[in-house]
Design a protein around this motif. Structure first.
Motif, mmCIF file in Angstrom:
data_model
loop_
_atom_site.group_PDB
_atom_site.id
_atom_site.type_symbol
_atom_site.label_atom_id
_atom_site.label_comp_id
_atom_site.label_asym_id
_atom_site.label_seq_id
_atom_site.Cartn_x
_atom_site.Cartn_y
_atom_site.Cartn_z
ATOM 1 N N LYS A 96 0.857 -1.177 0.000
ATOM 2 C CA LYS A 96 0.000 0.000 0.000
ATOM 3 C C LYS A 96 0.895 1.229 0.000
ATOM 4 C CE LYS A 96 -3.421 1.898 3.192
ATOM 5 N NZ LYS A 96 -4.055 1.640 4.484
ATOM 6 N N VAL A 97 0.669 2.171 -0.904
ATOM 7 C CA VAL A 97 1.473 3.387 -0.928
ATOM 8 C C VAL A 97 0.548 4.590 -0.920
ATOM 9 C CG1 VAL A 97 3.361 2.313 -2.170
ATOM 10 C CG2 VAL A 97 1.612 3.491 -3.428
ATOM 11 N N LYS A 98 1.134 5.739 -0.599
ATOM 12 C CA LYS A 98 0.350 6.963 -0.462
ATOM 13 C C LYS A 98 0.846 7.983 -1.486
ATOM 14 C CE LYS A 98 -1.076 10.184 3.053
ATOM 15 N NZ LYS A 98 -0.704 10.857 4.261
ATOM 16 N N THR A 99 -0.080 8.738 -2.081
ATOM 17 C CA THR A 99 0.320 9.749 -3.043
ATOM 18 C C THR A 99 -0.130 11.123 -2.580
ATOM 19 O OG1 THR A 99 0.101 10.500 -5.296
ATOM 20 C CG2 THR A 99 -1.750 9.348 -4.393
ATOM 21 N N ARG A 100 0.571 12.167 -3.061
ATOM 22 C CA ARG A 100 0.197 13.538 -2.711
ATOM 23 C C ARG A 100 -0.593 14.206 -3.818
ATOM 24 N NH1 ARG A 100 5.026 16.736 -1.976
ATOM 25 N NH2 ARG A 100 6.204 15.097 -2.978
ATOM 26 N N LEU A 101 -0.812 13.515 -4.946
ATOM 27 C CA LEU A 101 -1.529 14.136 -6.059
ATOM 28 C C LEU A 101 -3.007 14.270 -5.730
ATOM 29 C CD1 LEU A 101 0.094 12.197 -8.972
ATOM 30 C CD2 LEU A 101 0.167 14.622 -8.678
ATOM 31 N N LYS A 102 -3.637 15.361 -6.162
ATOM 32 C CA LYS A 102 -5.044 15.610 -5.851
ATOM 33 C C LYS A 102 -5.971 15.377 -7.041
ATOM 34 C CE LYS A 102 -4.760 17.309 -1.602
ATOM 35 N NZ LYS A 102 -3.336 16.940 -1.426
ATOM 36 N N SER A 103 -5.535 15.793 -8.252
ATOM 37 C CA SER A 103 -6.465 15.774 -9.385
ATOM 38 C C SER A 103 -6.632 14.351 -9.912
ATOM 39 C CB SER A 103 -5.953 16.683 -10.490
ATOM 40 O OG SER A 103 -4.706 16.225 -10.923
ATOM 41 N N ILE A 126 -6.942 13.291 -13.103
ATOM 42 C CA ILE A 126 -6.091 12.930 -14.247
ATOM 43 C C ILE A 126 -4.666 12.672 -13.775
ATOM 44 C CG2 ILE A 126 -5.826 15.391 -14.815
ATOM 45 C CD1 ILE A 126 -5.787 12.633 -17.370
ATOM 46 N N GLY A 127 -4.216 13.421 -12.762
ATOM 47 C CA GLY A 127 -2.881 13.182 -12.233
ATOM 48 C C GLY A 127 -2.758 11.807 -11.631
ATOM 49 N N ARG A 128 -3.790 11.400 -10.850
ATOM 50 C CA ARG A 128 -3.736 10.057 -10.260
ATOM 51 C C ARG A 128 -3.787 8.976 -11.323
ATOM 52 N NH1 ARG A 128 -7.642 11.192 -5.168
ATOM 53 N NH2 ARG A 128 -6.094 12.266 -3.919
ATOM 54 N N THR A 129 -4.592 9.207 -12.375
ATOM 55 C CA THR A 129 -4.666 8.205 -13.445
ATOM 56 C C THR A 129 -3.316 8.029 -14.128
ATOM 57 O OG1 THR A 129 -6.901 8.961 -13.822
ATOM 58 C CG2 THR A 129 -5.950 7.565 -15.475
ATOM 59 N N VAL A 130 -2.657 9.154 -14.444
ATOM 60 C CA VAL A 130 -1.372 9.032 -15.135
ATOM 61 C C VAL A 130 -0.335 8.433 -14.200
ATOM 62 C CG1 VAL A 130 0.422 10.314 -16.317
ATOM 63 C CG2 VAL A 130 -1.921 10.835 -16.742
ATOM 64 N N LEU A 131 -0.421 8.752 -12.887
ATOM 65 C CA LEU A 131 0.514 8.123 -11.938
ATOM 66 C C LEU A 131 0.311 6.611 -11.913
ATOM 67 C CD1 LEU A 131 2.634 8.497 -9.709
ATOM 68 C CD2 LEU A 131 0.773 8.489 -8.100
#
Lengths: 168, 107, 83
Positions: free
Chosen positions: A102-109, A111-116
């Motif tokens: 399980k990892v955590k991301t700082r991206l909010k949008s 489309i950003g999460r999808t590309v990540l």
């Protein structure tokens, strides 16, 4: 603003798909006119839900980071991932030790999460299984770190700083 | 010269395709197979399409091949996420030698 | 050029073997997904080899259809338990 952007984008897509530039001027005028009509139709139907903050499309530094920095890094990671897969498949003992971390991301949008998530899928040995708010569940073909902090450092950090510059 | 470069890129793509499909046969469970096959076959098909673009030059065929590269970037990885999630939700366990499953614990 | 097309079609047969063997339903769906992407490559190579331009249009359409099929199968997999 939003509708205008959607019109321009669908017009570019139409021109690439039909390619009316084979003959010299006048280009294939009928094809271009049909494209204008269809782009207007698409804009009327889907205009409201296109982009949340369209001002982002007019900031040139985002394109700089996307084309000159993100794309070469991504291509390099893809090739490394494929050599890695080939090694694990061909090796007679199959050096794999799979698990889901399980990892955590700082991206909010969105489309950003999808590309990540797509970028993580193409990097060596990792595959995104699910996204729940700011946590990503990742299937790792050889688990180097089970806890959240180390896994985040090893998997997400390669792309996150770049995607914050592009999409946030 | 251009033809030779195009054929070399297509050859590299076909080799990656081969490793991806071979992993689909050899690896032990759904998630590992999904991983090897998605990576190998996606990058292999990118190689083939870019090689086709180099061979045909800047005309309608080449531009459509480049468009297909962008489409595959979005669709292939997203499809593999959906399949992995669906497989996990339908109750398929990980391979017996797996180390940890944080997703199972959080459900 | 011809040898590449022959190799790709034999790789499609590897996918068919996985569809025939696959112990669970999810294995078969993974193989179907991969088969869709392989066919895109075959169509693109045939477009250059035979010099017919409509084949690349087929491969563009195939990307979308394969994606929609995969999403539909994944939804179906998520709702129910199999085996």
């Amino acid at each position: 603003m939003r509708r205008f952007l959607l019109f321009i984008d669908s017009m570019i897509l139409w021109l690439l798909l039909t390619w009316p530039f084979n003959q010299l001027w006048p280009y294939n005028i009928q094809s271009i006119l049909v494209g204008v009509a269809i782009s207007l139709l698409v804009t009327l139907i889907f205009g409201k839900r296109f982009s949340q903050r369209p001002i982002k499309w007019f900031e040139p530094q985002r394109y700089f980071w996307l084309i000159l920095v993100y794309m070469p890094i991504f291509t390099l990671q893809c090739i490394k991932a494929n050599v890695d897969v080939a090694y694990r498949v061909i090796h007679p003992k199959m050096p794999i030790k799979p698990g889901i971390v399980k990892v955590k991301t700082r991206l909010k949008s969105k489309i950003g999460r999808t590309v990540l998530a797509n970028s993580i899928t193409m990097t060596p040995g990792t595959l995104t299984v699910d996204i729940q708010d700011e946590y990503l569940y990742i299937h790792w073909i050889k688990v180097y770190a089970e806890d959240e902090e180390n896994a985040t450092r090893l998997i997400v950090k390669k792309f996150e700083w770049l995607l914050i510059k592009i999409f946030e | 010269m251009r033809e030779l470069i195009g054929l070399i890129i297509i050859g590299i793509g076909v080799a990656f395709d081969f490793f991806g499909s071979f992993g689909l046969i050899r690896l032990p469970d759904v998630y590992n197979r999904l991983q090897a096959a998605t990576k190998g076959v996606t990058v292999g098909t990118w190689g083939i399409l870019i090689g086709v673009c180099v061979l045909s030059g800047f005309n309608s065929l080449g531009v459509k091949a480049l468009l297909a590269v962008i489409l595959i970037f979005f669709t292939s990885a997203t499809g593999s996420h959906a399949l992995g999630r669906g497989a996990h939700k339908s109750g398929i366990k990980l391979w017996k030698k797996s180390v940890c499953d944080k997703y199972e614990e959080d459900q | 050029m011809g040898i590449f097309i022959i190799i790709l079609i034999s790789l499609c047969f590897l996918c068919l073997i996985r569809i025939a063997l696959g112990p669970t339903l999810a294995d078969r769906m993974v193989a179907i997904d991969i088969l869709g992407v392989l066919v895109v490559g075959v169509c693109a190579l045939l477009a250059v080899k035979l010099e017919r331009e409509f084949l690349i249009d087929i491969s563009l359409a195939w990307v979308f259809l394969s994606f929609i099929g995969t999403i539909a199968l994944a939804k179906y997999l998520e709702k129910k338990r199999f085996d």
